[in-house]
Design a protein around this motif. Structure first.
Motif, mmCIF file in Angstrom:
data_model
loop_
_atom_site.group_PDB
_atom_site.id
_atom_site.type_symbol
_atom_site.label_atom_id
_atom_site.label_comp_id
_atom_site.label_asym_id
_atom_site.label_seq_id
_atom_site.Cartn_x
_atom_site.Cartn_y
_atom_site.Cartn_z
ATOM 1 N N LYS A 219 0.827 -1.200 0.000
ATOM 2 C CA LYS A 219 0.000 0.000 0.000
ATOM 3 C C LYS A 219 0.865 1.254 0.000
ATOM 4 O O LYS A 219 1.818 1.357 0.782
ATOM 5 N N ASN A 220 0.550 2.192 -0.884
ATOM 6 C CA ASN A 220 1.164 3.518 -0.852
ATOM 7 C C ASN A 220 0.392 4.374 0.142
ATOM 8 O O ASN A 220 -0.843 4.385 0.134
ATOM 9 N N ILE A 221 1.114 5.070 0.979
ATOM 10 C CA ILE A 221 0.432 5.828 2.025
ATOM 11 C C ILE A 221 1.065 7.205 2.159
ATOM 12 O O ILE A 221 2.288 7.359 2.101
ATOM 13 N N ASN A 222 0.215 8.221 2.299
ATOM 14 C CA ASN A 222 0.679 9.597 2.427
ATOM 15 C C ASN A 222 0.795 9.990 3.890
ATOM 16 O O ASN A 222 0.017 9.547 4.734
ATOM 17 N N SER A 223 1.750 10.831 4.173
ATOM 18 C CA SER A 223 1.985 11.289 5.537
ATOM 19 C C SER A 223 1.489 12.718 5.722
ATOM 20 O O SER A 223 1.222 13.438 4.752
ATOM 21 N N GLY B 220 27.378 14.507 8.442
ATOM 22 C CA GLY B 220 27.247 15.546 7.432
ATOM 23 C C GLY B 220 26.789 15.054 6.079
ATOM 24 O O GLY B 220 26.431 15.858 5.213
ATOM 25 N N VAL B 221 26.793 13.719 5.872
ATOM 26 C CA VAL B 221 26.329 13.162 4.601
ATOM 27 C C VAL B 221 24.819 12.945 4.672
ATOM 28 O O VAL B 221 24.296 12.433 5.671
ATOM 29 N N GLU B 222 24.109 13.328 3.643
ATOM 30 C CA GLU B 222 22.661 13.220 3.633
ATOM 31 C C GLU B 222 22.214 11.759 3.722
ATOM 32 O O GLU B 222 22.740 10.891 3.026
ATOM 33 N N VAL B 223 21.248 11.526 4.595
ATOM 34 C CA VAL B 223 20.715 10.173 4.777
ATOM 35 C C VAL B 223 19.751 9.866 3.630
ATOM 36 O O VAL B 223 18.919 10.711 3.277
ATOM 37 N N PRO B 224 19.824 8.680 3.014
ATOM 38 C CA PRO B 224 18.910 8.349 1.910
ATOM 39 C C PRO B 224 17.473 8.210 2.398
ATOM 40 O O PRO B 224 17.197 8.175 3.597
ATOM 41 N N ILE B 225 16.566 8.095 1.456
ATOM 42 C CA ILE B 225 15.139 8.009 1.790
ATOM 43 C C ILE B 225 14.775 6.581 2.189
ATOM 44 O O ILE B 225 14.979 5.642 1.422
ATOM 45 N N PHE B 226 14.250 6.425 3.389
ATOM 46 C CA PHE B 226 13.724 5.150 3.879
ATOM 47 C C PHE B 226 12.199 5.224 3.769
ATOM 48 O O PHE B 226 11.540 5.837 4.603
ATOM 49 N N ASN B 227 11.651 4.606 2.755
ATOM 50 C CA ASN B 227 10.212 4.753 2.546
ATOM 51 C C ASN B 227 9.459 3.420 2.547
ATOM 52 O O ASN B 227 8.375 3.303 1.977
ATOM 53 N N THR B 228 10.042 2.401 3.206
ATOM 54 C CA THR B 228 9.381 1.106 3.294
ATOM 55 C C THR B 228 9.208 0.718 4.763
ATOM 56 O O THR B 228 10.176 0.731 5.524
ATOM 57 N N LEU C 29 1.813 -8.385 7.458
ATOM 58 C CA LEU C 29 0.488 -7.996 6.978
ATOM 59 C C LEU C 29 0.554 -6.951 5.872
ATOM 60 O O LEU C 29 -0.172 -7.024 4.891
ATOM 61 N N TYR C 30 1.427 -5.940 6.071
ATOM 62 C CA TYR C 30 1.498 -4.824 5.131
ATOM 63 C C TYR C 30 2.937 -4.537 4.737
ATOM 64 O O TYR C 30 3.853 -4.665 5.560
ATOM 65 N N LYS C 31 3.103 -4.112 3.505
ATOM 66 C CA LYS C 31 4.330 -3.451 3.060
ATOM 67 C C LYS C 31 3.910 -2.040 2.651
ATOM 68 O O LYS C 31 3.280 -1.848 1.604
ATOM 69 N N LEU C 32 4.247 -1.082 3.485
ATOM 70 C CA LEU C 32 3.854 0.295 3.233
ATOM 71 C C LEU C 32 4.958 1.031 2.493
ATOM 72 O O LEU C 32 6.139 0.921 2.848
ATOM 73 N N THR C 33 4.590 1.782 1.469
ATOM 74 C CA THR C 33 5.509 2.677 0.792
ATOM 75 C C THR C 33 5.071 4.099 1.103
ATOM 76 O O THR C 33 3.958 4.500 0.749
ATOM 77 N N THR C 34 5.912 4.842 1.797
ATOM 78 C CA THR C 34 5.543 6.172 2.263
ATOM 79 C C THR C 34 6.066 7.249 1.319
ATOM 80 O O THR C 34 7.053 7.042 0.602
ATOM 81 N N ASP C 35 5.426 8.406 1.367
ATOM 82 C CA ASP C 35 5.849 9.518 0.506
ATOM 83 C C ASP C 35 6.996 10.314 1.110
ATOM 84 O O ASP C 35 7.630 11.116 0.432
ATOM 85 N N LYS C 36 7.273 10.095 2.388
ATOM 86 C CA LYS C 36 8.382 10.746 3.073
ATOM 87 C C LYS C 36 9.290 9.673 3.669
ATOM 88 O O LYS C 36 8.921 8.510 3.774
ATOM 89 N N SER C 37 10.469 10.092 4.087
ATOM 90 C CA SER C 37 11.423 9.142 4.649
ATOM 91 C C SER C 37 11.079 8.828 6.105
ATOM 92 O O SER C 37 10.928 9.734 6.921
ATOM 93 N N PHE C 38 10.933 7.536 6.404
ATOM 94 C CA PHE C 38 10.662 7.077 7.767
ATOM 95 C C PHE C 38 11.855 6.242 8.228
ATOM 96 O O PHE C 38 11.850 5.024 8.145
ATOM 97 N N TYR D 175 6.742 14.139 10.693
ATOM 98 C CA TYR D 175 5.606 13.640 9.925
ATOM 99 C C TYR D 175 4.959 12.477 10.671
ATOM 100 O O TYR D 175 5.566 11.867 11.550
ATOM 101 N N TYR D 176 3.722 12.201 10.295
ATOM 102 C CA TYR D 176 3.086 10.987 10.812
ATOM 103 C C TYR D 176 2.174 10.399 9.747
ATOM 104 O O TYR D 176 1.737 11.095 8.810
ATOM 105 N N ILE D 177 1.938 9.097 9.872
ATOM 106 C CA ILE D 177 0.910 8.452 9.059
ATOM 107 C C ILE D 177 -0.204 7.995 9.997
ATOM 108 O O ILE D 177 0.034 7.623 11.153
#
Length: 360
Positions: A39-43, A302-310, A321-330, A353-355
């Motif tokens: 499921k794609n989910i918005n925060s 100082g190095v930018e952290v990559p996007i964790f969106n799963t 139960l779920y594999k969530l894909t978020t629009d922001k980095s969690f 942010y929150y979902i």
């Protein structure tokens, strides 16, 4: 030729299973991915007027931030509804009721209808039961109890009931080729007595003469306790595996995504190990684990952290139960049981942010 191939496959399978059983002290089950809902989910963004940074916890209208970067205190509490700072708490220093260092919050609990958390101050050799409710009301740090506790090398300390806690002893490097294995101890709070030892691995230490990276890195987990205190979940960094520990019996049951590495990694050079699970939090029904499943990222300061969106959502029986894909980095998460939200703070921007978990 077919008979030979079948014989080879059959002979290999027990070997793989034996490798796990040589090291791990619990049953390892395969995660069933057939019925998982993707499921794609918005925060939702939380506007903050104060200084939110570090590692967060949340409860109802409270956002609690822990960071060594705060100049005089370890914690800053912010009102989620207004975005304004409520105050700074747990003063740094060596004076009365001051501490040199302490852990971030890994658990919130109620005691006498007040919101509490358990802090460990290793330099002062103390446990501190921090009364957040009274601290907010009075505008100054209020500890419900301060207890002498000469027990170093605790990564997580979970309060279960009055005078009982679970102390997680992480793996420690003995030398370049040997490390201790992690385990849990059930201990008394006021007298620091061992009640029960919960070994996670078959031996107290592991040796690997071929290791090119520190052995203790392999055993790294992030842990969370079920709010009712009956179970602890660990998510493993270098295996696609979660471990669920029964706090009454000590029984460990693990759940691993198939077609992935196993404990045979401990017999390799360990130079190239993927990162799987990064962080976890839980409520009484579900486990929320942030997932990467790739090569390690550049984690230099100082190095930018990559996007964790799963995010993988399990129940306490180990069912994915779920594999969530978020629009922001969690990157790290915290589950608020009151508003049914899963919070995060962006490691690069400090935005919160929150979902909405009710959507699930």
């Amino acid at each position: 030729m077919k008979i030979v191939i079948i014989f080879i496959i059959i002979s290999i399978l027990p070997c793989c299973s034996d490798i796990d059983s040589q090291y791990f002290n619990g049953e390892i089950k395969e995660v069933n991915v057939k019925n998982v809902i993707s499921k794609n989910i918005n925060s939702t963004h939380v506007p903050i007027k104060g200084i939110a940074t570090g590692i967060i916890a949340a409860y109802d209208s409270l956002l609690i931030c822990w960071s060594p970067s705060y100049p005089e205190h370890f914690f800053n509490i912010i009102n989620i509804d207004t975005g304004k700072e409520i105050g700074y708490f747990c003063k740094k220093g060596q004076g009365n009721k001051e501490i040199i260092s302490t852990n971030c919050i890994s658990q919130l609990f109620k005691k006498n209808d007040k919101l509490m958390t358990l802090l460990h101050a290793p330099n002062e050799k103390k446990l501190l039961v921090w009364d957040l409710s009274s601290s907010i009301k009075k505008g100054t740090t209020t500890y419900d109890t301060i207890i002498p506790y000469d027990n170093n090398h605790i990564l997580f300390s979970f309060y279960q009931i009055e005078n009982v806690l679970f102390a997680y002893k992480p793996a420690e490097e003995i030398n370049s080729q040997e490390a201790t294995t992690p385990h849990y101890e059930k201990r008394t709070i006021y007298t620091n007595q061992l009640i029960q030892d919960f070994p996670i691995y078959k031996t107290k230490s592991i040796q690997n003469p071929n290791a090119k990276s520190p052995l203790d890195f392999f055993f790294y987990t992030w842990d969370a306790i079920k709010p009712d205190g009956s179970k602890i979940v660990q998510v493993m960094r270098h295996l696609p595996q979660i471990n669920i520990i029964d706090t009454q019996t000590g029984k460990i049951t693990s759940y691993r995504i198939k077609n992935n590495p196993n404990f045979s990694l401990l017999e390799t050079s360990m130079e190239s190990m993927n990162v799987f699970y990064n962080h976890v939090h839980a409520d009484d029904n579900y486990i929320y684990a942030t997932y990467w499943g790739k090569e390690p990222w550049d984690d230099r300061f100082g190095v930018e952290v990559p996007i964790f969106n799963t995010i993988h959502v399990f129940d306490w029986h180990g069912n994915l139960l779920y594999k969530l894909t978020t629009d922001k980095s969690f990157f790290r998460v915290w589950s608020d049981p009151v508003r049914k939200r899963l919070y995060t703070i962006d490691m690069n921007t400090d935005e919160v942010y929150y979902i909405d978990l009710k959507e699930l």
